[in-house]
Design an enzyme around this catalytic site. Structure first.
Site, mmCIF file in Angstrom:
data_model
loop_
_atom_site.group_PDB
_atom_site.id
_atom_site.type_symbol
_atom_site.label_atom_id
_atom_site.label_comp_id
_atom_site.label_asym_id
_atom_site.label_seq_id
_atom_site.Cartn_x
_atom_site.Cartn_y
_atom_site.Cartn_z
ATOM 1 N N CYS A 114 0.820 -1.227 0.000
ATOM 2 C CA CYS A 114 0.000 0.000 0.000
ATOM 3 C C CYS A 114 0.849 1.271 0.000
ATOM 4 O O CYS A 114 0.328 2.357 -0.250
ATOM 5 C CB CYS A 114 -0.937 0.002 1.195
ATOM 6 S SG CYS A 114 -1.927 -1.478 1.309
ATOM 7 N N HIS A 253 -3.576 6.971 3.001
ATOM 8 C CA HIS A 253 -3.957 5.653 2.510
ATOM 9 C C HIS A 253 -5.346 5.325 3.058
ATOM 10 O O HIS A 253 -5.676 5.674 4.188
ATOM 11 C CB HIS A 253 -2.925 4.611 2.958
ATOM 12 C CG HIS A 253 -3.314 3.230 2.551
ATOM 13 N ND1 HIS A 253 -3.726 2.949 1.275
ATOM 14 C CD2 HIS A 253 -3.406 2.059 3.250
ATOM 15 C CE1 HIS A 253 -4.038 1.660 1.197
ATOM 16 N NE2 HIS A 253 -3.865 1.109 2.384
ATOM 17 N N ASN A 283 -10.199 -0.394 0.101
ATOM 18 C CA ASN A 283 -8.744 -0.234 0.169
ATOM 19 C C ASN A 283 -8.149 -0.711 -1.155
ATOM 20 O O ASN A 283 -8.152 -1.905 -1.440
ATOM 21 C CB ASN A 283 -8.216 -1.060 1.348
ATOM 22 C CG ASN A 283 -6.709 -1.018 1.486
ATOM 23 O OD1 ASN A 283 -6.003 -0.559 0.585
ATOM 24 N ND2 ASN A 283 -6.203 -1.520 2.598
HETATM 25 C C1 LIG Z 1 -10.067 -5.589 9.802
HETATM 26 C C2 LIG Z 1 -10.768 -4.612 10.726
HETATM 27 C C3 LIG Z 1 -11.770 -3.795 9.951
HETATM 28 C C4 LIG Z 1 -11.492 -5.365 11.802
HETATM 29 O O1 LIG Z 1 -12.183 -4.457 12.642
HETATM 30 P P1 LIG Z 1 -12.125 -4.610 14.216
HETATM 31 O O2 LIG Z 1 -13.066 -3.646 14.770
HETATM 32 O O3 LIG Z 1 -10.692 -4.498 14.601
HETATM 33 O O4 LIG Z 1 -12.665 -6.029 14.424
HETATM 34 P P2 LIG Z 1 -11.913 -7.197 15.168
HETATM 35 O O5 LIG Z 1 -10.689 -7.564 14.428
HETATM 36 O O6 LIG Z 1 -11.807 -6.794 16.593
HETATM 37 O O7 LIG Z 1 -12.963 -8.340 15.010
HETATM 38 C C5 LIG Z 1 -14.158 -8.305 15.726
HETATM 39 C C6 LIG Z 1 -15.024 -9.449 15.257
HETATM 40 O O8 LIG Z 1 -15.522 -9.105 13.946
HETATM 41 C C7 LIG Z 1 -15.400 -10.257 13.130
HETATM 42 N N1 LIG Z 1 -15.299 -9.839 11.729
HETATM 43 C C8 LIG Z 1 -14.206 -9.646 10.969
HETATM 44 N N2 LIG Z 1 -14.576 -9.323 9.726
HETATM 45 C C9 LIG Z 1 -15.928 -9.319 9.708
HETATM 46 C C10 LIG Z 1 -16.873 -9.054 8.715
HETATM 47 N N3 LIG Z 1 -16.525 -8.739 7.447
HETATM 48 N N4 LIG Z 1 -18.176 -9.121 9.052
HETATM 49 C C11 LIG Z 1 -18.575 -9.434 10.276
HETATM 50 N N5 LIG Z 1 -17.707 -9.703 11.271
HETATM 51 C C12 LIG Z 1 -16.398 -9.631 10.981
HETATM 52 C C13 LIG Z 1 -14.148 -10.926 13.610
HETATM 53 O O9 LIG Z 1 -14.146 -12.274 13.199
HETATM 54 C C14 LIG Z 1 -14.269 -10.770 15.097
HETATM 55 O O10 LIG Z 1 -15.142 -11.760 15.558
HETATM 56 P P3 LIG Z 1 -14.814 -12.542 16.923
HETATM 57 O O11 LIG Z 1 -14.783 -11.471 17.974
HETATM 58 O O12 LIG Z 1 -15.964 -13.477 17.035
HETATM 59 O O13 LIG Z 1 -13.496 -13.188 16.684
HETATM 60 C C15 LIG Z 1 -9.734 -3.672 11.400
HETATM 61 O O14 LIG Z 1 -8.975 -4.407 12.314
HETATM 62 C C16 LIG Z 1 -8.828 -3.021 10.430
HETATM 63 O O15 LIG Z 1 -9.234 -2.178 9.662
HETATM 64 N N6 LIG Z 1 -7.508 -3.339 10.482
HETATM 65 C C17 LIG Z 1 -6.546 -2.751 9.649
HETATM 66 C C18 LIG Z 1 -6.633 -3.376 8.311
HETATM 67 C C19 LIG Z 1 -5.796 -2.693 7.324
HETATM 68 O O16 LIG Z 1 -5.554 -1.518 7.426
HETATM 69 N N7 LIG Z 1 -5.349 -3.444 6.340
HETATM 70 C C20 LIG Z 1 -4.658 -3.001 5.237
HETATM 71 C C21 LIG Z 1 -3.393 -2.393 5.565
HETATM 72 S S1 LIG Z 1 -2.778 -1.692 4.121
#
Ligand SMILES: CC(C)(COP(=O)(O)OP(=O)(O)OC[C@H]1O[C@@H](n2cnc3c(N)ncnc32)[C@H](O)[C@@H]1OP(=O)(O)O)[C@@H](O)C(=O)NCCC(=O)NCCS
Length: 331
Positions: A114, A253, A283
């Protein structure tokens, strides 16, 4: 004496097909509501089966050349930043340059996920600053949809396809004021496509185990992103000699609206000063920043002399930021 370097023109291309959050509800256990509230994403573009990174790159690149008033034969170097190249061999930049008619140009790929567009601008600018080249086309392009596991709700809802480009050239004033680049391989496992390289060559077993798709530890990446986006922004501001309140536009980003919010808060910026396409595009990795840049430029939201801060982070782990005084349209 090193030459000053700036952006002469920008371009972008988004594939036609729009995929809404709703469509994921029949594939994985998710909902439009979860995706919108946790990420800010509402829809994303998805490339056609026959479209690959070099195709998207060639269109975005041609649009940047048009905006800069430059013919393809005048381009000296094409850099394509991506993590979803057409193939391992040859470099997608060679194909994109050829498709655009940039027959005189050298071409190579650059992969810092990214952060690739920021790295690409930093690399491209060096060629111009030293006088080796005059016109460098930097492209960030991704077809992530072909590397997503549509059974994995943790990743498949987050990403989108697209391409953005910037034509770099020498400028009398303004242009790039400072860069900050970084990498930390200790976090290399946090976002990865495990198979298909020399570590884990493609085999029937790797296919069976779905190891050719993007895997991500979202929580850890989130923490890293919030930390690094603030640090990288501040370092480049210090290097450019700019104060936070002098920033006219932040082009971050686009991975998660909550990450962008925290960056804006740290920099004391209202959201009107932040370029956003996450809601419409998801993204797009290397393409997120150059597409957002092209959008604000074409919408007339940036004017000559404006101070733009672009900041990215991603797999590697990598991060990067650049301070640009907007001064386009030079020849
Ligand atoms: C991925 C992301 C959106 C998850 O959001 P979050 O609020 O941190 O959620 P968590 O990781 O705490 O997960 C919470 C729950 O949601 C669930 N979950 C994940 N994706 C899901 C989806 N698409 N729909 C529903 N539930 C989802 C998880 O499985 C987890 O369930 P559990 O508690 O039963 O294990 C967030 O962590 C994020 O944006 N991370 C950075 C990603 C990023 O920037 N990536 C690219 C870098 S270039």
């Amino acid at each position: 004496m090193l030459k000053k370097v700036g952006i002469w023109g920008t371009g972008a291309y988004l594939p036609e097909r729009i995929m809404t959050n709703k469509e994921f509800e029949s594939m994985v256990d998710t909902s439009d509501e979860w995706i919108v509230t946790r990420t800010g994403i509402r829809e994303r573009r998805v490339a056609a089966p026959e479209e690959a990174v070099s195709d998207l790159s060639a269109i975005a690149g041609a649009r940047a050349l048009e905006a800069a008033g430059l013919a393809p034969e005048e381009v000296d170097l094409v850099i394509v930043g991506s993590c979803t190249f057409d193939t391992y061999l040859p470099a997608s930049a060679c194909l994109a340059a050829w498709k655009m008619g940039a027959r005189r140009a050298a071409a190579f790929d650059l992969e810092t996920a990214c952060t690739s567009f920021i790295y690409g601008c930093a690399v491209g600018a060096q060629f111009i600053a030293t006088g080796m080249y005059r016109h460098v086309l930097v492209i960030g392009a991704e077809v992530l949809s072909k590397f997503l596991d549509y059974r994995d709700r943790n990743t498949c809802v987050l990403f989108g396809d697209g391409a953005g480009a910037a034509l770099l050239g020498p400028v009398e004033e303004g242009g790039f004021k400072a860069f900050d680049l970084g990498a930390d391989g200790s976090g290399g496992g946090l976002i990865t496509v495990p198979a298909g390289g020399s570590r884990m060559p493609a085999s029937a077993a790797t296919l069976e185990e779905r190891q050719h798709y993007v895997k991500m530890n979202g929580k850890e990446v989130y923490k890293f992103a919030v930390r690094v986006i603030g640090d990288a922004s501040q370092r480049v501001l210090d290097r450019a000699g700019w104060r936070q309140e002098e920033i006219d536009m932040l082009i971050p980003h686009q991975a998660n609206l909550r990450i962008i919010d925290s960056a804006a808060k740290k920099l004391g910026l209202s959201m009107e000063k932040v370029a956003l396409n996450l809601d419409r595009c998801g993204n797009m990795s290397a393409a997120s920043i150059p597409v957002a840049l092209d959008e604000v430029v074409r919408a007339g939201k940036v004017k000559r002399g404006d101070r733009l801060l672009m900041v990215g982070f991603g797999s590697g782990l990598t991060w990067g930021s650049m301070a640009v005084e907007w001064n386009p349209g030079q020849r």
